[in-house]
Design a protein around this motif. Structure first.
Motif, PDB file in Angstrom:
ATOM      1  N   VAL A   1      -5.166  12.694 -13.090  1.00 45.22           N
ATOM      2  CA  VAL A   1      -5.594  11.330 -13.396  1.00 45.22           C
ATOM      3  C   VAL A   1      -4.795  10.384 -12.502  1.00 45.22           C
ATOM      4  O   VAL A   1      -3.571  10.506 -12.416  1.00 45.22           O
ATOM      5  CB  VAL A   1      -5.339  10.985 -14.876  1.00 45.22           C
ATOM      6  N   PRO A   2      -5.438   9.454 -11.808  1.00 42.49           N
ATOM      7  CA  PRO A   2      -4.681   8.513 -10.970  1.00 42.49           C
ATOM      8  C   PRO A   2      -3.599   7.803 -11.775  1.00 42.49           C
ATOM      9  O   PRO A   2      -3.845   7.353 -12.906  1.00 42.49           O
ATOM     10  CB  PRO A   2      -5.758   7.522 -10.488  1.00 42.49           C
ATOM     11  N   PHE A   3      -2.402   7.724 -11.234  1.00 43.12           N
ATOM     12  CA  PHE A   3      -1.291   7.123 -11.967  1.00 43.12           C
ATOM     13  C   PHE A   3      -1.578   5.692 -12.392  1.00 43.12           C
ATOM     14  O   PHE A   3      -1.043   5.199 -13.397  1.00 43.12           O
ATOM     15  CB  PHE A   3      -0.017   7.177 -11.115  1.00 43.12           C
ATOM     16  N   THR A   4      -2.412   4.988 -11.646  1.00 46.76           N
ATOM     17  CA  THR A   4      -2.733   3.606 -12.003  1.00 46.76           C
ATOM     18  C   THR A   4      -3.453   3.518 -13.346  1.00 46.76           C
ATOM     19  O   THR A   4      -3.468   2.455 -13.972  1.00 46.76           O
ATOM     20  CB  THR A   4      -3.613   2.969 -10.916  1.00 46.76           C
ATOM     21  N   ALA A   5      -4.027   4.642 -13.801  1.00 49.24           N
ATOM     22  CA  ALA A   5      -4.697   4.635 -15.105  1.00 49.24           C
ATOM     23  C   ALA A   5      -3.704   4.462 -16.243  1.00 49.24           C
ATOM     24  O   ALA A   5      -4.087   4.095 -17.360  1.00 49.24           O
ATOM     25  CB  ALA A   5      -5.486   5.931 -15.295  1.00 49.24           C
ATOM     26  N   PHE A   6      -2.421   4.699 -15.981  1.00 44.02           N
ATOM     27  CA  PHE A   6      -1.392   4.600 -17.013  1.00 44.02           C
ATOM     28  C   PHE A   6      -0.637   3.274 -16.962  1.00 44.02           C
ATOM     29  O   PHE A   6       0.332   3.082 -17.682  1.00 44.02           O
ATOM     30  CB  PHE A   6      -0.394   5.759 -16.868  1.00 44.02           C
ATOM     31  N   GLY A   7      -1.088   2.360 -16.098  1.00 38.64           N
ATOM     32  CA  GLY A   7      -0.401   1.089 -15.951  1.00 38.64           C
ATOM     33  C   GLY A   7       0.291   1.007 -14.602  1.00 38.64           C
ATOM     34  O   GLY A   7      -0.123   1.639 -13.630  1.00 38.64           O
ATOM     35  N   ASP A   8       1.347   0.257 -14.554  1.00 41.04           N
ATOM     36  CA  ASP A   8       2.104   0.080 -13.321  1.00 41.04           C
ATOM     37  C   ASP A   8       2.868   1.363 -13.005  1.00 41.04           C
ATOM     38  O   ASP A   8       3.757   1.765 -13.776  1.00 41.04           O
ATOM     39  CB  ASP A   8       3.094  -1.076 -13.482  1.00 41.04           C
ATOM     40  N   PRO A   9       2.559   2.045 -11.902  1.00 39.39           N
ATOM     41  CA  PRO A   9       3.259   3.298 -11.574  1.00 39.39           C
ATOM     42  C   PRO A   9       4.773   3.151 -11.501  1.00 39.39           C
ATOM     43  O   PRO A   9       5.501   4.132 -11.693  1.00 39.39           O
ATOM     44  CB  PRO A   9       2.671   3.678 -10.210  1.00 39.39           C
ATOM     45  N   LYS A  10       5.273   1.924 -11.253  1.00 35.15           N
ATOM     46  CA  LYS A  10       6.715   1.714 -11.170  1.00 35.15           C
ATOM     47  C   LYS A  10       7.399   1.928 -12.516  1.00 35.15           C
ATOM     48  O   LYS A  10       8.612   2.139 -12.573  1.00 35.15           O
ATOM     49  CB  LYS A  10       7.011   0.302 -10.658  1.00 35.15           C
ATOM     50  N   THR A  11       6.630   1.853 -13.608  1.00 30.57           N
ATOM     51  CA  THR A  11       7.211   2.026 -14.940  1.00 30.57           C
ATOM     52  C   THR A  11       7.198   3.482 -15.389  1.00 30.57           C
ATOM     53  O   THR A  11       7.718   3.804 -16.465  1.00 30.57           O
ATOM     54  CB  THR A  11       6.437   1.195 -15.969  1.00 30.57           C
ATOM     55  N   LEU A  12       6.625   4.367 -14.600  1.00 33.59           N
ATOM     56  CA  LEU A  12       6.495   5.769 -14.987  1.00 33.59           C
ATOM     57  C   LEU A  12       7.728   6.552 -14.570  1.00 33.59           C
ATOM     58  O   LEU A  12       8.367   6.260 -13.565  1.00 33.59           O
ATOM     59  CB  LEU A  12       5.250   6.382 -14.340  1.00 33.59           C
ATOM     60  N   ASN A  13       8.072   7.566 -15.363  1.00 36.77           N
ATOM     61  CA  ASN A  13       9.176   8.450 -14.995  1.00 36.77           C
ATOM     62  C   ASN A  13       8.915   9.842 -15.551  1.00 36.77           C
ATOM     63  O   ASN A  13       7.889  10.087 -16.180  1.00 36.77           O
ATOM     64  CB  ASN A  13      10.522   7.894 -15.494  1.00 36.77           C
ATOM     65  N   CYS A  14       9.845  10.774 -15.321  1.00 39.74           N
ATOM     66  CA  CYS A  14       9.630  12.170 -15.687  1.00 39.74           C
ATOM     67  C   CYS A  14       9.920  12.466 -17.149  1.00 39.74           C
ATOM     68  O   CYS A  14       9.711  13.599 -17.608  1.00 39.74           O
ATOM     69  CB  CYS A  14      10.479  13.087 -14.795  1.00 39.74           C
ATOM     70  N   ASP A  15      10.419  11.479 -17.901  1.00 43.26           N
ATOM     71  CA  ASP A  15      10.664  11.675 -19.331  1.00 43.26           C
ATOM     72  C   ASP A  15       9.336  11.891 -20.042  1.00 43.26           C
ATOM     73  O   ASP A  15       8.465  11.020 -20.033  1.00 43.26           O
ATOM     74  CB  ASP A  15      11.383  10.451 -19.904  1.00 43.26           C
ATOM     75  N   ARG A  16       9.193  13.043 -20.677  1.00 47.48           N
ATOM     76  CA  ARG A  16       7.899  13.369 -21.280  1.00 47.48           C
ATOM     77  C   ARG A  16       7.539  12.452 -22.446  1.00 47.48           C
ATOM     78  O   ARG A  16       6.388  12.388 -22.856  1.00 47.48           O
ATOM     79  CB  ARG A  16       7.877  14.825 -21.747  1.00 47.48           C
TER      80      ARG A  16
END
Length: 248
Positions: free
Chosen positions: A159-174
């Motif tokens: 799934v494109p990361f942009t589907a989850f919001g701002d990619p800058k806010t994403l990290n590897c914490d499950r």
């Protein structure tokens, strides 16, 4: 009128005989039947199958048998079509309207009568809900972590990361995106309208309708492979089952 519909066929290529595979001294399919019989709200139980062994076990628990037609017994047959066929048969057999349908699967043992009754009560109190469905949280399978193999034979985001919001806010914490809930197929308690108007339901399980209430539990799953059996046994032991061959 509230009926339970248990679905299971004889053939399985991934795990042959999974529906009657022994788990803590009982065939796997006995556990959803036990849950249905323990429910204080279910009036009738039906089993839809092409298997003589499954039919025999269903009768042991007082279930009426629905002969599943050959076109609904292949690996390509959709569960939604099996449920609609069984619902139509049950409605005709009973000769009266059905209010709620408790949909169960022979290979989904992680369900209790108490959870079924909780879902039924939720739907009674909230007529605006279409269904109540058992769900389990599996954050390790977050769609954020999903990958697919591209034409270059390398891994790419499913799934494109942009589907989850701002990619800058994403990290590897499950746990960073909150709990990820999956319908674990233990039970779907649905209004009859859902099965009569399947085309209005939300993909991928259209029988759940649009407004779906989560019945939260842990560790639920439907068995497709033999290696999943230890998880089911762990769940069952934690819910009071053991190797006794006494019906509980």
């Amino acid at each position: 009128m509230i009926v339970a519909l248990l679905m299971g066929r004889g053939g399985s290529s991934g795990f042959p005989g999974k529906n009657i595979y022994p788990v803590l001294g009982r065939p796997l399919m006995e556990y959803p039947l036990i849950a249905a019989t323990r429910s204080k709200s279910i009036d009738r139980i039906f089993v839809s199958t092409d298997s003589s062994e499954i039919k025999q076990i269903g009768r042991k628990y007082g279930a009426a048998i629905i002969d599943r037609p050959p076109e609904l017994c292949s690996s390509q047959a959709l569960g939604e079509d099996v449920y609609v066929h069984a619902y139509d048969h049950a409605k005709k057999s009973l000769g009266e309207p059905i209010d709620l349908v408790v949909l169960l699967m022979c290979n989904a043992a992680t369900i209790t009568g108490d959870l079924i009754d909780e879902g039924i009560q939720i739907l009674r109190c909230h007529p605006e809900y279409d269904s109540a469905v058992s769900v389990s949280s599996y954050n390790m399978w977050s769609p954020l972590r999903a990958r697919k193999v591209g034409d270059d034979n390398l891994l790419h985001p499913f799934v494109p990361f942009t589907a989850f919001g701002d990619p800058k806010t994403l990290n590897c914490d499950r746990d960073s995106q909150g709990d990820v809930w999956f319908a674990d197929m233990g039970v779907s308690i649905v209004r009859s309208y859902n099965l009569e108007h399947l085309e209005e339901g939300l993909l991928p399980q259209k029988w759940m309708g649009q407004k779906i209430y989560p019945l939260k539990q842990w560790g639920g799953l439907d068995v497709d492979y033999e290696w999943q059996i230890p998880q089911v046994e762990f769940w069952l032991k934690n819910h009071g089952f053991d190797n006794s061959d006494t019906n509980v």
